[in-house]
Design an enzyme around this catalytic site. Structure first.
Site, PDB file in Angstrom:
ATOM      1  N   SER A  53       0.866  -1.181   0.000  1.00 49.67           N
ATOM      2  CA  SER A  53       0.000   0.000   0.000  1.00 49.67           C
ATOM      3  C   SER A  53       0.899   1.227   0.000  1.00 49.67           C
ATOM      4  O   SER A  53       2.102   1.130   0.276  1.00 49.67           O
ATOM      5  CB  SER A  53      -0.892   0.007   1.242  1.00 49.67           C
ATOM      6  OG  SER A  53      -0.089   0.215   2.392  1.00 49.67           O
ATOM      7  N   ASP A  92      -1.423  -1.644  -3.784  1.00 53.48           N
ATOM      8  CA  ASP A  92      -2.738  -1.759  -3.150  1.00 53.48           C
ATOM      9  C   ASP A  92      -3.331  -0.383  -2.844  1.00 53.48           C
ATOM     10  O   ASP A  92      -2.629   0.473  -2.294  1.00 53.48           O
ATOM     11  CB  ASP A  92      -2.544  -2.562  -1.850  1.00 53.48           C
ATOM     12  CG  ASP A  92      -3.848  -2.911  -1.164  1.00 53.48           C
ATOM     13  OD1 ASP A  92      -4.873  -2.995  -1.856  1.00 53.48           O
ATOM     14  OD2 ASP A  92      -3.830  -3.112   0.063  1.00 53.48           O
ATOM     15  N   ASP A 118      -8.122   2.967  -6.456  1.00 51.04           N
ATOM     16  CA  ASP A 118      -9.308   2.999  -5.607  1.00 51.04           C
ATOM     17  C   ASP A 118      -9.983   4.360  -5.706  1.00 51.04           C
ATOM     18  O   ASP A 118      -9.635   5.305  -5.005  1.00 51.04           O
ATOM     19  CB  ASP A 118      -8.937   2.684  -4.151  1.00 51.04           C
ATOM     20  CG  ASP A 118     -10.171   2.634  -3.252  1.00 51.04           C
ATOM     21  OD1 ASP A 118     -11.290   2.888  -3.755  1.00 51.04           O
ATOM     22  OD2 ASP A 118     -10.012   2.344  -2.059  1.00 51.04           O
ATOM     23  N   GLU A 146      -6.714  -3.109 -11.211  1.00 50.76           N
ATOM     24  CA  GLU A 146      -7.868  -3.495 -10.397  1.00 50.76           C
ATOM     25  C   GLU A 146      -8.641  -2.234 -10.024  1.00 50.76           C
ATOM     26  O   GLU A 146      -8.053  -1.266  -9.535  1.00 50.76           O
ATOM     27  CB  GLU A 146      -7.363  -4.192  -9.127  1.00 50.76           C
ATOM     28  CG  GLU A 146      -8.436  -4.502  -8.092  1.00 50.76           C
ATOM     29  CD  GLU A 146      -7.838  -5.074  -6.791  1.00 50.76           C
ATOM     30  OE1 GLU A 146      -6.709  -5.618  -6.819  1.00 50.76           O
ATOM     31  OE2 GLU A 146      -8.494  -4.962  -5.750  1.00 50.76           O
ATOM     32  N   SER A 229      -9.671 -10.357   6.113  1.00 48.02           N
ATOM     33  CA  SER A 229      -9.168 -10.873   7.381  1.00 48.02           C
ATOM     34  C   SER A 229     -10.363 -11.031   8.310  1.00 48.02           C
ATOM     35  O   SER A 229     -11.230 -10.169   8.346  1.00 48.02           O
ATOM     36  CB  SER A 229      -8.141  -9.909   7.996  1.00 48.02           C
ATOM     37  OG  SER A 229      -6.988  -9.843   7.181  1.00 48.02           O
ATOM     38  N   LYS A 249      -5.199  -9.892   2.266  1.00 47.14           N
ATOM     39  CA  LYS A 249      -4.932 -10.158   3.682  1.00 47.14           C
ATOM     40  C   LYS A 249      -3.834  -9.232   4.179  1.00 47.14           C
ATOM     41  O   LYS A 249      -2.700  -9.282   3.705  1.00 47.14           O
ATOM     42  CB  LYS A 249      -4.476 -11.616   3.865  1.00 47.14           C
ATOM     43  CG  LYS A 249      -5.557 -12.640   3.606  1.00 47.14           C
ATOM     44  CD  LYS A 249      -6.480 -12.804   4.794  1.00 47.14           C
ATOM     45  CE  LYS A 249      -7.477 -13.940   4.540  1.00 47.14           C
ATOM     46  NZ  LYS A 249      -8.357 -14.186   5.693  1.00 47.14           N
ATOM     47  N   ASP A 250      -4.192  -8.404   5.111  1.00 48.57           N
ATOM     48  CA  ASP A 250      -3.246  -7.470   5.698  1.00 48.57           C
ATOM     49  C   ASP A 250      -3.342  -7.548   7.222  1.00 48.57           C
ATOM     50  O   ASP A 250      -2.385  -7.860   7.933  1.00 48.57           O
ATOM     51  CB  ASP A 250      -3.564  -6.047   5.214  1.00 48.57           C
ATOM     52  CG  ASP A 250      -2.514  -5.028   5.631  1.00 48.57           C
ATOM     53  OD1 ASP A 250      -1.497  -5.412   6.222  1.00 48.57           O
ATOM     54  OD2 ASP A 250      -2.704  -3.834   5.348  1.00 48.57           O
ATOM     55  N   THR A 251      -4.559  -7.324   7.727  1.00 49.07           N
ATOM     56  CA  THR A 251      -4.778  -7.263   9.174  1.00 49.07           C
ATOM     57  C   THR A 251      -4.361  -8.564   9.874  1.00 49.07           C
ATOM     58  O   THR A 251      -3.794  -8.532  10.967  1.00 49.07           O
ATOM     59  CB  THR A 251      -6.264  -6.948   9.452  1.00 49.07           C
ATOM     60  OG1 THR A 251      -6.614  -5.779   8.695  1.00 49.07           O
ATOM     61  CG2 THR A 251      -6.505  -6.666  10.915  1.00 49.07           C
TER      62      THR A 251
END
Ligand SMILES: [Zn+2]
Length: 332
Positions: A53, A92, A118, A146, A229, A249-251
């Site tokens: 990110s 991200d 985003d 994306e 997550s 998946k980060d958290t």
């Protein structure tokens, strides 16, 4: 296998979509998480999608995102050359205001195989326009894009949303057609941050409806799940069966890291912290009060680092099992 491009990543997604498995998109910002993840993927013979990110890049760059991204990616490239799996990097959650200072140079320097724009906080028309601009920018580099439609509740990096808005299948089809995005992030009830799957109204049926609608229009795309997550293995498997090909998946890694380190330091407290009433000077190594010395075998940061890496490796391996990417590497 070296660090790979967007064209190679497109092949991995095609195979995943056809065979009904998904890739976890693994966020990282520093070496311990990266090394734990890499070991898990090499062991499982799964292709590896890492993601950075802008906040992670900023952290790694001492406040400067682009140098931070370069440093992280060069670290990944050096390690990727030693393993027999495909290794990819996705950017991200980049917002439209950072296309010029982050996405553009990252593409030009070959730092990523894909990028997520985003613009989901913007109204539909503006989201379409912002996403389309990034698709056009990325095409000459062969990088995948994306886009996101709908809003995912919670806080991710510097992006916060108080409410979730579910993605509408008709809007999804229009969005994919008009923007030309390669992957579509949908909102089906997951949340960024710490939320347990039990508390969510998860709309697996909606993911299936979006996938079906895109197929009908001849625009099948890998669907992306953010805020994943906290979901149970059953929930993840159901979403993968519904057309989800990328599960962020980060958290989970953040918590596993903190927990492993906290447990390690608690267990080895007496080897690192001086006893009550004693101080210890970190430069002169002089204790005051009682004679006491810390134990170098335990305070060396590599010791806690090894423990963190092992914990990350174990949880990464478990998540590879959930999405079914183990043994599927196109490069093994
Ligand atoms: Zn996200």
């Amino acid at each position: 296998m070296a660090f790979l491009s967007g064209c190679d990543l497109a092949q991995v997604y095609r195979r995943a979509k056809a065979d009904g498995y998904a890739l976890i998109a693994n966020n990282f910002a520093e070496p311990n998480v990266l090394l734990g993840i890499l070991a898990a993927y090499e062991g499982a013979k799964s292709d590896l999608l890492l993601q950075v990110s802008m906040g992670a890049a900023k952290f790694a760059g001492g406040g400067k995102p682009l140098p931070g991204l370069r440093a992280l990616v060069r670290y990944v490239q050096a390690l990727a050359a030693e393993v027999r799996i495909g290794v990819f990097v996705n950017l991200d959650h980049v917002t439209p205001d950072h296309v010029g200072d982050f996405i553009r140079p990252a593409l030009a320097e070959g730092l990523c195989a894909s990028v997520m724009i985003d613009a989901s906080a913007l109204p539909f028309e503006e989201n379409v326009a912002a996403t389309k601009r990034v698709v056009e920018l990325a095409r000459p580099y062969g990088a995948l894009v994306e886009g996101e439609l709908g809003k995912i509740k919670g806080v991710e990096d510097e992006i916060a949303s108080d409410e979730a808005f579910y993605t509408d299948p008709d809007e999804a089809a229009e969005y994919v057609e008009r923007t030309g995005v390669d992957l579509l992030a949908i909102s089906v009830g997951t949340q960024h941050g710490v939320s347990t799957g039990r508390d969510l109204t998860l709309r697996t049926d909606l993911a299936r409806a979006i996938d079906a609608r895109l197929r009908e229009e001849g625009m099948e795309r890998p669907l992306v799940l953010h805020g994943a997550s906290g979901l149970s293995a059953e929930q993840v498997r159901a979403l993968v069966a519904a057309g989800v090909c990328k599960v962020n998946k980060d958290t989970t890694y953040q918590y596993v890291y903190a927990r492993a380190a906290a447990d390690f330091f608690r267990a080895n407290r007496a080897a690192i912290l001086p006893p009550e009433g004693t101080t210890f000077d970190p430069i002169t190594f002089e204790p005051s009060g009682r004679d006491w010395k810390p134990d170098k075998k335990l305070f060396d940061p590599r010791e806690v680092g090894k423990v963190v890496q092992a914990a990350i490796r174990a949880v990464a391996a478990e998540m590879i099992d959930q999405v079914g990417s183990g043994g599927k590497s196109l490069y093994a």
